[in-house]
Each structure stands twice: as C-alpha cells, then as structure tokens.
Write an enzyme that holds these catalytic residues in place. Structure first.
Site, PDB file in Angstrom:
ATOM      1  N   GLU A 199      -1.812 -16.166  -9.839  1.00 14.36           N
ATOM      2  CA  GLU A 199      -1.055 -15.215 -10.649  1.00 14.36           C
ATOM      3  C   GLU A 199       0.434 -15.307 -10.365  1.00 14.36           C
ATOM      4  OE1 GLU A 199      -2.790 -11.460 -10.000  1.00 14.36           O
ATOM      5  OE2 GLU A 199      -4.685 -11.989 -10.913  1.00 14.36           O
TER       6      GLU A 199
ATOM      7  N   CYS B  38      -7.442  -5.270  -6.526  1.00 15.24           N
ATOM      8  CA  CYS B  38      -6.981  -4.854  -5.200  1.00 15.24           C
ATOM      9  C   CYS B  38      -6.320  -6.025  -4.468  1.00 15.24           C
ATOM     10  CB  CYS B  38      -8.152  -4.310  -4.395  1.00 15.24           C
ATOM     11  SG  CYS B  38      -9.562  -5.411  -4.365  1.00 15.24           S
ATOM     12  N   HIS B  39      -6.526  -7.215  -4.982  1.00 15.59           N
ATOM     13  CA  HIS B  39      -5.915  -8.367  -4.319  1.00 15.59           C
ATOM     14  C   HIS B  39      -4.415  -8.407  -4.580  1.00 15.59           C
ATOM     15  CE1 HIS B  39      -6.824  -9.874  -8.406  1.00 15.59           C
ATOM     16  NE2 HIS B  39      -5.626 -10.397  -8.255  1.00 15.59           N
TER      17      HIS B  39
ATOM     18  N   TYR C 200       0.841  -1.201   0.000  1.00  9.61           N
ATOM     19  CA  TYR C 200       0.000   0.000   0.000  1.00  9.61           C
ATOM     20  C   TYR C 200       0.872   1.245   0.000  1.00  9.61           C
ATOM     21  CZ  TYR C 200      -3.986  -2.932   0.923  1.00  9.61           C
ATOM     22  OH  TYR C 200      -4.959  -3.867   0.818  1.00  9.61           O
TER      23      TYR C 200
ATOM     24  N   ASN D  17     -13.473   0.083  -3.624  1.00 11.32           N
ATOM     25  CA  ASN D  17     -13.468  -0.644  -4.897  1.00 11.32           C
ATOM     26  C   ASN D  17     -14.733  -0.382  -5.696  1.00 11.32           C
ATOM     27  OD1 ASN D  17     -12.453  -2.175  -6.839  1.00 11.32           O
ATOM     28  ND2 ASN D  17     -12.180  -3.999  -5.635  1.00 11.32           N
TER      29      ASN D  17
END
Length: 97
Positions: A91, A62-63, A31, A54
């Site tokens: 990912e 946002c993950h 962040y 969101n």
DNA sequence: ACGAAACCCTGGG
DNA sequence: CCCAGGGTTTCGT
C-alpha cells in the site's frame, strides 16, 4: 460486570474501527493518533487491544496502525508482522521496512 | 539507548 | 466482584 455489548464489540471499539477504516490507503497512523481521533488520547492501550480483537478481519485494516515512531509494532492476525509488513509495503512503497 | 512504570479497555474465574 | 493481559507510550538514568 461486563459492559453492555452493542454487537460483538463495545462503543469504544466501534469508534476505533470506524477511524481505522477511515484511514486512507497507503497511509499509516499511530495508536496514539488513533486514540486521539476517537477522543481517548490516553486509551492507546485499548486501541491496540481493539485491533487485537478485530471482530471483522479483512474489514479492519489494523495493519495500517503502527507505532508512534512509525515502526510496524505487531500483528495478531494470521501471518504475523511478516504479513503486516508486506501489506504496508504494497500500500505504501515509501514505508520503511 | 535501555529499563521500568503508567494508563485505558476487555475477557475470564 | 477481582485479577491479568495487550500489537503502546513516556519518563528517568
């Protein structure tokens, strides 16, 4: 009074989302790192809030945003941190879960 | 390692 | 207009 709302979110959030969307797949940032990118290194709190709002779930990854330590942090969207971990694992297999 | 405080932004009364 | 919250971060012990 409330700030002028450009759309569903303010200029600040707009920058945050843009940066988040720019995050390459399989890559995660903290962040604070994101806050620095938008020009508000002290707004790490607001960044987390922006993700929490969101306005466009599914469009805003946002993950991919985690703690400075690389920890998962949290997840406001449906599925909770459980879903977030799965996404990060999918990912980025190198992600430590 | 743990606990408490700090800082910035948004939403509701 | 004032108050409180939040998926964090950093310092001190």
């Amino acid at each position: 009074m409330k700030p002028e709302k450009i759309r569903d979110f303010t200029d600040f959030q707009y920058n945050v989302f843009e940066e988040i969307k720019k995050i390459p797949k399989g890559q995660t940032i903290s962040y604070k790192q994101l806050a620095e990118k938008i020009g508000r290194p002290r707004a790490y709190r607001a960044v987390a809030n922006a993700c929490g709002k969101n306005p466009e779930p599914g469009i805003i990854p946002c993950h991919r945003v985690v703690r400075s330590n690389g920890d998962i942090g949290g997840y406001s969207l449906k599925g909770g941190v459980n879903k977030k971990r799965k996404l990060l694992k999918t990912e980025n297999k190198n992600y430590l879960g």
